[in-house]
Structure formats: structure tokens, C-alpha cells
Write an enzyme that holds these catalytic residues in place. Structure first.
Site, mmCIF file in Angstrom:
data_model
loop_
_atom_site.group_PDB
_atom_site.id
_atom_site.type_symbol
_atom_site.label_atom_id
_atom_site.label_comp_id
_atom_site.label_asym_id
_atom_site.label_seq_id
_atom_site.Cartn_x
_atom_site.Cartn_y
_atom_site.Cartn_z
ATOM 1 N N LYS A 241 0.827 -1.039 -0.058
ATOM 2 C CA LYS A 241 -0.002 -0.142 -0.355
ATOM 3 C C LYS A 241 0.637 0.924 -0.178
ATOM 4 O O LYS A 241 0.659 1.949 -0.889
ATOM 5 C CB LYS A 241 -0.758 -0.052 1.265
ATOM 6 C CG LYS A 241 -1.733 0.907 1.252
ATOM 7 C CD LYS A 241 -2.356 1.479 0.829
ATOM 8 C CE LYS A 241 -3.604 2.801 1.179
ATOM 9 N NZ LYS A 241 -4.136 3.574 0.075
ATOM 10 N N LYS B 182 1.013 12.380 5.223
ATOM 11 C CA LYS B 182 2.030 11.121 6.458
ATOM 12 C C LYS B 182 2.106 9.841 6.292
ATOM 13 O O LYS B 182 3.420 8.854 6.088
ATOM 14 C CB LYS B 182 0.561 11.170 6.660
ATOM 15 C CG LYS B 182 0.800 10.119 7.995
ATOM 16 C CD LYS B 182 0.185 8.385 7.469
ATOM 17 C CE LYS B 182 -1.499 8.906 6.941
ATOM 18 N NZ LYS B 182 -1.842 7.034 6.646
#
Length: 285
Positions: free
Chosen positions: A169, A238
């Protein structure tokens, strides 16, 4: 024989969590929802959700617990003091491989089962049930949860052990960040030199260089309107930072530039779509 659907707890009803929980409710699963901002959870009551006051309240009586929160800190805070023995935790937030492995160790040591299941896709895919779901964990836990995950994405895939799906991911999100900056740079150069944007896109679409995300973000960039984000810039920042911290054996100098560009864009376009990096590349911010 009638099979009773498992009772679900859903922690996190934000931009992605809300439509994902909604799909499970539409599929007939009993769902108790908790969100730090209660109003976001209450938006699901019309679809049959029960709103919980605390994560522990949501988990009580559930069989399977889902987390779809902003980061590892939010996941840890939500699960603090929550008893999970005998339950399965499906951790769908985008957090690091190491963070997932540590959390899995604690859950399993306490008598629970753990599956990481990050997703690729944004709000439209969450609403339509077309998310790409990557799972990490045991085959038995994946088999238990797969019918539920299939409500969210057509082909949930077991990638490997815990940590492998979250690594995949992050690799994909790093690619999103890099591709968007690369496209912004070419688009800005084309505009700067008076080349027709339609001609640029027509040639690009015919080439091996094309990615569908370019067309998805083109109008936002040309109009400099980044409101109503499918993926806010702060979340991509992030993820870039997470990738950088986890990629210990790679040269990640290029990511420093990405972080600077997205950071500058975020300062100007707070909580807006990550395609606002175009304004940083073209020195509008």
C-alpha cells in the site's frame, strides 16, 4: 439453514470510513459505529447503524472489529483499553508495516486474530464497492473476513503475512505522490511554453507514459480548484513520510523534495485534494 451474519464494530467514519461502513450496512450486517466526532457516525443511523459512545462500547458484543482511521496513533488511541480476546481485528488504516506487525503481536498475544487490509481507491470507489483490497495475515483469518471485504471491493487479495500488504500500500501511495509531481511538472512546462494542453494530453494518452490519474486530476489543476478532496494532501504527506521512514535500505532523497512540495501546497490549500501540489510546482504557493 439460516446463517447469522457476524456482528461488526466499525471504528472511524471519516471520508472513507463512512461509505465503507454504509456498504456493510446495505449488505445486511449489524454494525456498531464509533467516530471521534460523533456527528459523522450519526450520519449512518439512517442506514441502520448503531452509534457507540466509545470504541469499547462499539466492540462490546461484536465478532469482528474494523479500524479505518487516519494513522497509527489514532488506531492505538481507539484500541487503548479495548478487550479483543476471541475477536478478529481487521486493520484497514494506512499505517506502516512495522506498526502493523507490532499491533498484530499484541492482539494475538491477547487471544485475538489480526488481519491488515489497506485499500487502494478513494471516495467514489468506496461508495461503489470497487476498492482494491490488499490483505496481510493468516489464510484462515482472511477466509473468515473475505465475504465481508467483498462488499467493499470485488476481489480482496491475500498478499502475504502481516506487514506485506501495508508495504504494498505504501509503495503504491509513494507512486501516487511521485506521478502527480511528475505530471504537474510536465503540465506546467507545457503551459509555460504555450503548448495546447489538449494536444499534450492526446499524445500522452497514446503513449506508454499515460496513467488514468492524470485525467482525473487535470481539471482540478487547470482550474486551481482543489476543494472536495477524495484524498486530502495531509494524508498523502503522512504516507510519504511513512514510506521514507520504513524504506531503510533505499535512497529516498527524492522523497525530501516531494515532502517539501506537498508541504508547501498543504500550507496554502489546507484539507484540500493532493493535486494542489501543481500550485507548488508552478510556484503559485
Amino acid at each position: 439453514m439460516t446463517h447469522t451474519k457476524p456482528k461488526l464494530a466499525w471504528l472511524g467514519a471519516g471520508l472513507m470510513g463512512n461509505p465503507m461502513a454504509g456498504r456493510l450496512l446495505a449488505a445486511g450486517y449489524p454494525v456498531r459505529v464509533w467516530n471521534r466526532t460523533r456527528a459523522k457516525a450519526e450520519a449512518l443511523t439512517s442506514q441502520g447503524a448503531t452509534v457507540a459512545d466509545t470504541p469499547a462500547d462499539a466492540v462490546t458484543g461484536s465478532d469482528i472489529v474494523f479500524t479505518m482511521l487516519s494513522d497509527a496513533e489514532a488506531v492505538e488511541a481507539a484500541l487503548s483499553g479495548v478487550a479483543l480476546p476471541g475477536k478478529t481485528l481487521v486493520q484497514m488504516s494506512t499505517i506502516g508495516p512495522g506498526e502493523n506487525r507490532r499491533l498484530a503481536g499484541r492482539i494475538e498475544e491477547a487471544g485475538g486474530a489480526y488481519l491488515e487490509a489497506p485499500v487502494l481507491g478513494s471516495i467514489p470507489e468506496a461508495k461503489s464497492g470497487k476498492l482494491i483490497i490488499m490483505a496481510g495475515g493468516s489464510e484462515a483469518t482472511f477466509a473468515e473476513v473475505k465475504p465481508i471485504l467483498a462488499c467493499l471491493g470485488p476481489e480482496p487479495r491475500l498478499i502475504g503475512s502481516v506487514g506485506e500488504a501495508s508495504a504494498l500500500k505504501l509503495a503504491l501511495n509513494q507512486l501516487i505522490a511521485s506521478l502527480t509531481v511528475a505530471f504537474s511538472t510536465s503540465l506546467g512546462f507545457v503551459e509555460e511554453n504555450g503548448v495546447d494542453v489538449n494536444s499534450f494530453m492526446e499524445v500522452l494518452r497514446q503513449s506508454a507514459l499515460y496513467a488514468p490519474t492524470f485525467d482525473k486530476k487535470l481539471s482540478k489543476m487547470l482550474e486551481h480548484d482543489y476543494r472536495n478532496p477524495n484524498f486530502p494532501t495531509e494524508h498523502l504527506i503522512k504516507d510519504i513520510d511513512l514510506f521514507k521512514r520504513e524504506a531503510r535500505s533505499l535512497d529516498t532523497q527524492a522523497l525530501e523534495v516531494l515532502l517539501q512540495l506537498y508541504g508547501r501546497a498543504q500550507a496554502r490549500h489546507e484539507r484540500e485534494d493532493y493535486s494542489c501540489v501543481y500550485d507548488a510546482v508552478t510556484k503559485r504557493c
